[in-house]
Design a protein around this motif. Structure first.
Motif, PDB file in Angstrom:
ATOM      1  N   ASP A  23      21.208  85.846   9.725  1.00 56.05           N
ATOM      2  CA  ASP A  23      21.620  84.438   9.822  1.00 56.05           C
ATOM      3  C   ASP A  23      20.432  83.485   9.857  1.00 56.05           C
ATOM      4  O   ASP A  23      20.565  82.324  10.260  1.00 56.05           O
ATOM      5  N   THR A  24      19.273  83.965   9.434  1.00 53.97           N
ATOM      6  CA  THR A  24      18.070  83.122   9.418  1.00 53.97           C
ATOM      7  C   THR A  24      17.651  82.839   7.981  1.00 53.97           C
ATOM      8  O   THR A  24      18.081  83.537   7.052  1.00 53.97           O
ATOM      9  N   PRO A  25      16.800  81.816   7.774  1.00 52.55           N
ATOM     10  CA  PRO A  25      16.319  81.514   6.409  1.00 52.55           C
ATOM     11  C   PRO A  25      15.563  82.673   5.767  1.00 52.55           C
ATOM     12  O   PRO A  25      15.433  82.725   4.543  1.00 52.55           O
ATOM     13  N   PHE A  33      13.464  86.798  -3.590  1.00 50.56           N
ATOM     14  CA  PHE A  33      12.869  86.620  -4.910  1.00 50.56           C
ATOM     15  C   PHE A  33      11.355  86.413  -4.785  1.00 50.56           C
ATOM     16  O   PHE A  33      10.565  87.014  -5.539  1.00 50.56           O
ATOM     17  N   LEU A  34      10.913  85.559  -3.852  1.00 49.27           N
ATOM     18  CA  LEU A  34       9.487  85.286  -3.685  1.00 49.27           C
ATOM     19  C   LEU A  34       8.735  86.513  -3.179  1.00 49.27           C
ATOM     20  O   LEU A  34       7.568  86.725  -3.522  1.00 49.27           O
ATOM     21  N   HIS A  71      -0.755  90.383  -0.832  1.00 46.36           N
ATOM     22  CA  HIS A  71       0.691  90.107  -0.889  1.00 46.36           C
ATOM     23  C   HIS A  71       1.079  89.121   0.204  1.00 46.36           C
ATOM     24  O   HIS A  71       1.857  88.177  -0.043  1.00 46.36           O
ATOM     25  N   ALA A  72       0.555  89.302   1.425  1.00 40.56           N
ATOM     26  CA  ALA A  72       0.897  88.414   2.539  1.00 40.56           C
ATOM     27  C   ALA A  72       0.460  86.978   2.251  1.00 40.56           C
ATOM     28  O   ALA A  72       1.213  86.021   2.499  1.00 40.56           O
ATOM     29  N   VAL A  73      -0.749  86.816   1.718  1.00 41.55           N
ATOM     30  CA  VAL A  73      -1.261  85.473   1.420  1.00 41.55           C
ATOM     31  C   VAL A  73      -0.393  84.785   0.372  1.00 41.55           C
ATOM     32  O   VAL A  73       0.023  83.621   0.544  1.00 41.55           O
ATOM     33  N   ILE A  74      -0.091  85.483  -0.713  1.00 38.45           N
ATOM     34  CA  ILE A  74       0.713  84.895  -1.801  1.00 38.45           C
ATOM     35  C   ILE A  74       2.128  84.595  -1.321  1.00 38.45           C
ATOM     36  O   ILE A  74       2.668  83.497  -1.553  1.00 38.45           O
ATOM     37  N   LEU A  78       4.039  80.912  -0.963  1.00 36.85           N
ATOM     38  CA  LEU A  78       5.243  80.593  -1.741  1.00 36.85           C
ATOM     39  C   LEU A  78       6.409  80.169  -0.847  1.00 36.85           C
ATOM     40  O   LEU A  78       7.112  79.192  -1.155  1.00 36.85           O
ATOM     41  N   VAL A  79       6.639  80.890   0.253  1.00 40.97           N
ATOM     42  CA  VAL A  79       7.783  80.532   1.119  1.00 40.97           C
ATOM     43  C   VAL A  79       7.546  79.208   1.830  1.00 40.97           C
ATOM     44  O   VAL A  79       8.506  78.498   2.184  1.00 40.97           O
TER      45      VAL A  79
END
Length: 445
Positions: A23-25, A33-34, A71-74, A78-79
């Motif tokens: 129930d969270t974003p 997708f991101l 991966h964490a940085v990108i 994006l989010v």
């Protein structure tokens, strides 16, 4: 790579259900997708590891850390654009799950692939070419044949000088053309000197004509194992050498931190460990508990190396190496040597900064003077601090160096370690040292 993708998405699903994030974003099609878009960008930038056949586990883990961090940085960038930045705990838990699952998969995958190749599948058929008395081609074959799990089958070796002792030797370079036309070859490694331009160009033409991948092996000293990169200025290729890994202040700090943490723990426990050993030494023979000896350290400077005394006090301790049935050893001292417990006081040297946990073993000053004149590049092993254990030791080159050949091999491994250091390699060597000590080593004297 497909399973990497599956591991990423399973980690996401497991986290969302385990932490009740439905129930969270964070649990949305946009974030999902991101997450996957970030993965494909990382694969594009760092995905080449899966194409390499010869990769050590420590390199795999170092690459994995870069992989996950990028991966964490990108992903977080994006989010943040869509205002769906999840709580920091969710991010932390996700990457803990992801890095754990991915590291297990990568290690298992490499082991399975090596096992599969060791059974004779998925291999490359290669030809190696030498010239004259050059040793680069022979060293290359030794490396390729060292582990069948790399999946290299040497179909032919060609050298102008006869080499009947090498099973894959097929004749002189003049016979190469017929051999390539009659056999299926995947890769050709050429180790002839670059001054033989006409012959080198002829071999390149043969490789292109038979659709064979061509690789050139430079004629470097066998002790120079640092990585080189090829750049081009117009049509001129230029090779640049990578800087020494421990010249980097961050790497140096990481290694020193590991030394301080481990040596501090050992020294805090020293009353429990050292006292019984000290009593045993005193009961076995008269003399001091510690054996102190001048050994060669960082940049060739001597220091006082500490060990538990395992021999009777004698006048030859600074000039004569121990042997298997050395009469100078006490019975208790023999136990200390077999279990490597005699090395424990060197954690004091590590704490003081004179040694490291991992590094080339420090030799007696007299040995350094002798071998520096006999072995090319010998002093390169002193470009880093000496260690309690090292890459040479876990590869079987421990104990007495009673022949020049043994010392040359030890130097070769020590220099490779200095040129290719990384943090995970130290962890690997420490683990192997402990494992070997428990199992017992035949070279421990």
């Amino acid at each position: 790579m497909i399973i990497d993708f599956i591991v990423l998405n399973l980690s996401y699903v497991v986290l969302c259900h385990w932490a009740n994030l439905q129930d969270t974003p964070f649990y949305s099609k946009q974030v999902w997708f991101l997450l996957n878009l970030s993965f494909f960008i990382v694969v594009y930038v760092l995905g080449s590891l899966h194409d390499k056949r010869v990769v050590y586990i420590d390199r795999v883990l170092v690459h994995l850390v870069k992989y996950v961090m990028l991966h964490a940085v990108i992903f977080l960038m994006l989010v943040s654009f869509i205002d769906a930045l999840p709580p920091w705990k969710a991010i932390l838990y996700f990457y803990l799950i992801f890095v754990t699952a991915l590291s297990v998969w990568w290690i298992v995958a490499r082991k399975l692939l090596k096992w599969y190749r060791g059974k004779g599948y998925n291999y490359k058929r290669i030809v190696v070419i030498g010239s004259g008395s050059s040793g680069a081609s022979v060293r290359l074959m030794e490396q390729l044949e060292r582990d069948q799990g790399y999946g290299y089958h040497i179909i032919g070796f060609f050298n102008d000088e006869p080499a009947p002792n090498i099973p894959s030797y097929k004749g002189s370079i003049d016979q190469l053309e017929n051999f390539l036309s009659e056999n299926t070859i995947d890769e050709l490694y050429c180790a002839i000197p670059e001054n033989e331009n006409n012959e080198l160009q002829h071999i390149i033409n043969l490789a292109e004509r038979n659709a064979i991948d061509f690789y050139y092996v430079p004629q470097f000293s066998k002790y120079i194992s640092r990585r080189f990169e090829v750049e081009t200025f117009g049509t001129v290729p230029v090779m640049s050498i990578h800087p020494h890994p421990l010249n980097n202040p961050i790497n140096k700090m990481a290694k020193r931190t590991l030394d301080l943490v481990i040596s501090s723990i050992v020294l805090l426990l020293s009353p429990i460990i050292f006292l019984p050993i000290a009593i045993g030494i005193k009961l076995s023979s008269p003399g001091p508990v510690f054996f102190r000896q001048q050994r060669t350290g960082y940049r060739g400077k001597s220091f006082e190396c500490l060990k538990f005394r395992s021999m009777r006090v004698n006048a030859q301790s600074d000039s004569l190496q121990a042997t298997k049935d050395d009469p100078r050893k006490t019975k208790f001292g023999n136990i200390l040597r077999k279990t490597s417990l005699d090395e424990l006081p060197q954690f004091i040297n590590v704490f003081k900064g004179e040694m490291s946990i991992v590094g080339p073993r420090p030799h007696m000053v007299q040995q350094t003077q002798e071998y520096s004149e006999l072995i090319d590049k010998y002093m390169l092993r002193h470009t880093i601090k000496p260690g309690i254990t090292g890459w040479a030791q876990v590869n079987g080159y421990r104990g007495p160096t009673d022949t020049l050949d043994k010392m040359e091999k030890r130097v070769e491994f020590d220099v490779w370690y200095a040129e290719n250091w990384n943090f995970m390699l130290d962890i690997k060597i420490i683990f192997l040292t402990v494992f070997n000590a428990i199992r017992g080593e035949k070279n421990a004297l």
